[in-house]
Enzyme design. Structure first.
Site, PDB file in Angstrom:
ATOM      1  N   ASP A  64      -2.886   5.952  11.650  1.00 19.16           N
ATOM      2  CA  ASP A  64      -2.829   4.491  11.779  1.00 19.16           C
ATOM      3  C   ASP A  64      -1.410   3.992  12.028  1.00 19.16           C
ATOM      4  O   ASP A  64      -1.196   2.813  12.287  1.00 19.16           O
ATOM      5  CB  ASP A  64      -3.446   3.797  10.560  1.00 19.16           C
ATOM      6  CG  ASP A  64      -2.656   4.013   9.264  1.00 19.16           C
ATOM      7  OD1 ASP A  64      -1.560   4.619   9.292  1.00 19.16           O
ATOM      8  OD2 ASP A  64      -3.147   3.573   8.204  1.00 19.16           O
ATOM      9  N   SER A  97       0.790  -1.239   0.000  1.00 15.38           N
ATOM     10  CA  SER A  97       0.000   0.000   0.000  1.00 15.38           C
ATOM     11  C   SER A  97       0.816   1.280   0.000  1.00 15.38           C
ATOM     12  O   SER A  97       0.412   2.274  -0.606  1.00 15.38           O
ATOM     13  CB  SER A  97      -0.965   0.002   1.184  1.00 15.38           C
ATOM     14  OG  SER A  97      -0.275  -0.168   2.406  1.00 15.38           O
ATOM     15  N   HIS A 134       0.709   3.956   7.445  1.00 16.87           N
ATOM     16  CA  HIS A 134       0.897   4.625   6.164  1.00 16.87           C
ATOM     17  C   HIS A 134       1.473   6.023   6.372  1.00 16.87           C
ATOM     18  O   HIS A 134       1.160   6.683   7.353  1.00 16.87           O
ATOM     19  CB  HIS A 134      -0.437   4.737   5.421  1.00 16.87           C
ATOM     20  CG  HIS A 134      -1.056   3.419   5.090  1.00 16.87           C
ATOM     21  ND1 HIS A 134      -2.082   2.879   5.831  1.00 16.87           N
ATOM     22  CD2 HIS A 134      -0.768   2.525   4.107  1.00 16.87           C
ATOM     23  CE1 HIS A 134      -2.418   1.714   5.318  1.00 16.87           C
ATOM     24  NE2 HIS A 134      -1.644   1.460   4.277  1.00 16.87           N
TER      25      HIS A 134
END
Length: 392
Positions: free
Chosen positions: A253, A38, A256
Site C-alpha cells: 500500500d 497506524s 505502512h
C-alpha cells in the site's frame, strides 16, 4: 489556630505522600511515551522470533486485553503487540530491544503506546480534540473509545502511573500521513508536546521528542511529501529529532512499513535516543558480525595540539549505498573553511587521518563530518561537528 494546625497537617501528609512516590520510583527504569497513528500503532506481522523478549523490556498496557491476559495500567514483558489488543509489530518493539543492547544490565526499558490508526495530530490536542472526534468515522471512533474517548487523556493517565515506577526519558512520535501537506503540523505537534511536559511535570531539556518520517519516496511512499514538513520540526521544537525512514521497507500500500521496516525504524529511534542519553550506539553485535549503524566522529588527539593531530571517524555499513559522498572539513571561529581532509565516497569501516595545522594560527577550530545523500539534497544527510584547539 485549628485552621493553621489543619494546614500544617495537610502539608505533612502531602510531603510524605510525595516522598513515598519518589522512593518507589526506580531511576534505572527508563520510560518512553509512544503516540501517533497506524505506523506507531503497529501493522507489521508478528513473527515467532518477535515473541522472544528480554524481561527488562516492559510495556504498560493502556487498554484491557483479555486475549493477551493483560489489564490496563499493569506492566508486562513487552511481547508484541505493544499498542492495543489486536495490533501488530511497531517501531516500539525493536526500539526497546536495541536500547537494551547498549544499556547496562541494571537498566530497564518501559514503553507506553497510545496510538490511533488514521488520525490527525489534532486528536491529541488536549483542548480541541472533541471537535476532531465529532467528525471521526465510526471505525476510528471504535479505537478512540477503547481509550475512554480521549487518547491524549489516556496517554497522560498511563504516563502518570509509569512515573510511579520509573523516569520518563523521551517521547516517540510517528504521525503525519493524515496531515500530509499541513505546514502547521510542527506547531500542532509542539502544542501536544508542551501539554505533555506541563501535565507530567517534565523538563523539555531532559525529555527529547523523536519523530519518524513516513514511508520514504525511495520506497514509493504515497505520503512521502510530508517528510519535508516533518524535517522542519527541530526548528519549532529545539529538543526534537527526525528519524529517517530511508531504506525502511514497506507494504504494497506504500503507506505502512512491513515487519522488517518496523524493526529497522525502531532501531533507528533507539540509536538516536542512546546517543542523547550519552551511550555509544555505533556498534552492535548481530549473529557474531559487527554491523555499523551510524556515523561517528571521534575527538581528535592530541588536543590541544601543535602542529599535527589525528582525527578518527566511522562510516556505517547500513545505508551506505544511499550516500553520495563524505566530507571532513576544518573551519575557523568565523565559519570559514580552512582545510578539506576528505571529500569522496568511503566504504564502511573506521578511518583516521592526520591534520597538519603548521600554516594556521593558534586558536579554536572546528572539524565537521558530513555525508550527503545520492539525491544531493539535505534531507537524510548526516552532520557531526567537534572542536579542536591549536596551541603553538
Amino acid at each position: 489556630m485549628i485552621f493553621k494546625l489543619r494546614k500544617i497537617m495537610l502539608l505533612f501528609i502531602s510531603f510524605f505522600l510525595l516522598s513515598d512516590i519518589a522512593s518507589s520510583q526506580d531511576p534505572n527504569f527508563y520510560i518512553f511515551l509512544c503516540f501517533g497513528q497506524s505506523n506507531m500503532e503497529g501493522q507489521g506481522k508478528i513473527e515467532t522470533h518477535d515473541r522472544t523478549v528480554d524481561s527488562r523490556f516492559q510495556v504498560l498496557e493502556a487498554v484491557n486485553c483479555s486475549n493477551l491476559g493483560r489489564t490496563k495500567g499493569k506492566w508486562y514483558t513487552a511481547v508484541p503487540p505493544l499498542c492495543r489488543c489486536y495490533t501488530g509489530l511497531s517501531p516500539a518493539d525493536y526500539f526497546g530491544r536495541k536500547m537494551l543492547e547498549h544499556l547496562p544490565t541494571n537498566i530497564k526499558i518501559g514503553v507506553v503506546n497510545v496510538s490511533v490508526a488514521g488520525c490527525k495530530i489534532e486528536l491529541f490536542d488536549k483542548t480541541n480534540y472533541q471537535a476532531y472526534v465529532a467528525t471521526a468515522p465510526s471505525w476510528m471512533l471504535n479505537i478512540i473509545n477503547e481509550y475512554g474517548g480521549n487518547p491524549y487523556g489516556r496517554l497522560v493517565e498511563m504516563a502518570k502511573l509509569a512515573q510511579q515506577d520509573g523516569v520518563i526519558k523521551g517521547i516517540l512520535l510517528h504521525q503525519g500521513e493524515s496531515n500530509t501537506g499541513d505546514t502547521q503540523w510542527p506547531s500542532k505537534v509542539k502544542g501536544v508536546y508542551d501539554s505533555l511536559l506541563k501535565d507530567l511535570g517534565l523538563n523539555a531539556g531532559s525529555v527529547p521528542l523523536l519523530a519518524g518520517e513516513v514511508v520514504h519516496a525511495e520506497q514509493g511512499g504515497v505520503c512521502a511529501s510530508m517528510n519535508s514538513i516533518i524535517g522542519t520540526l527541530p526548528q519549532t521544537i529545539s529538543n526534537s529529532y527526525v528519524i529517517s525512514s530511508r531504506g525502511c521497507t514497506d507494504t504494497t500500500d506504500n503507506l505502512h512499513f512491513n515487519s522488517e521496516g518496523y524493526r529497522e525504524l525502531g532501531r533507528r529511534y533507539a540509536i538516536k535516543m542512546l546517543s542523547l542519553l550519552g551511550y555509544d550506539p555505533t556498534f552492535y553485535k548481530e549473529q557474531n558480525e559487527i554491523k555499523i549503524y551510524d556515523y561517528a566522529l571521534h575527538q581528535n588527539y592530541p588536543n590541544p595540539f601543535n602542529p599535527t593531530t589525528t582525527i578518527k571517524y566511522t562510516v556505517p555499513s547500513v545505508g551506505i549505498s544511499l550516500m553520495k559522498s563524505l566530507q571532513l572539513k576544518i573551519y575557523d571561529m568565523l565559519g570559514r573553511e580552512v582545510a578539506t581532509l576528505v571529500n569522496e565516497h568511503k566504504e564502511p569501516g573506521s578511518y583516521e587521518i592526520e591534520f597538519n595545522a603548521s600554516k594556521l594560527s593558534s586558536g579554536i577550530y572546528f572539524y565537521k563530518l558530513t555525508a550527503h545523500p545520492k539525491d544531493g539534497g539535505q534531507a537524510g544527510s548526516y552532520t557531526i561537528v567537534k572542536k579542536l584547539v591549536l596551541m603553538k
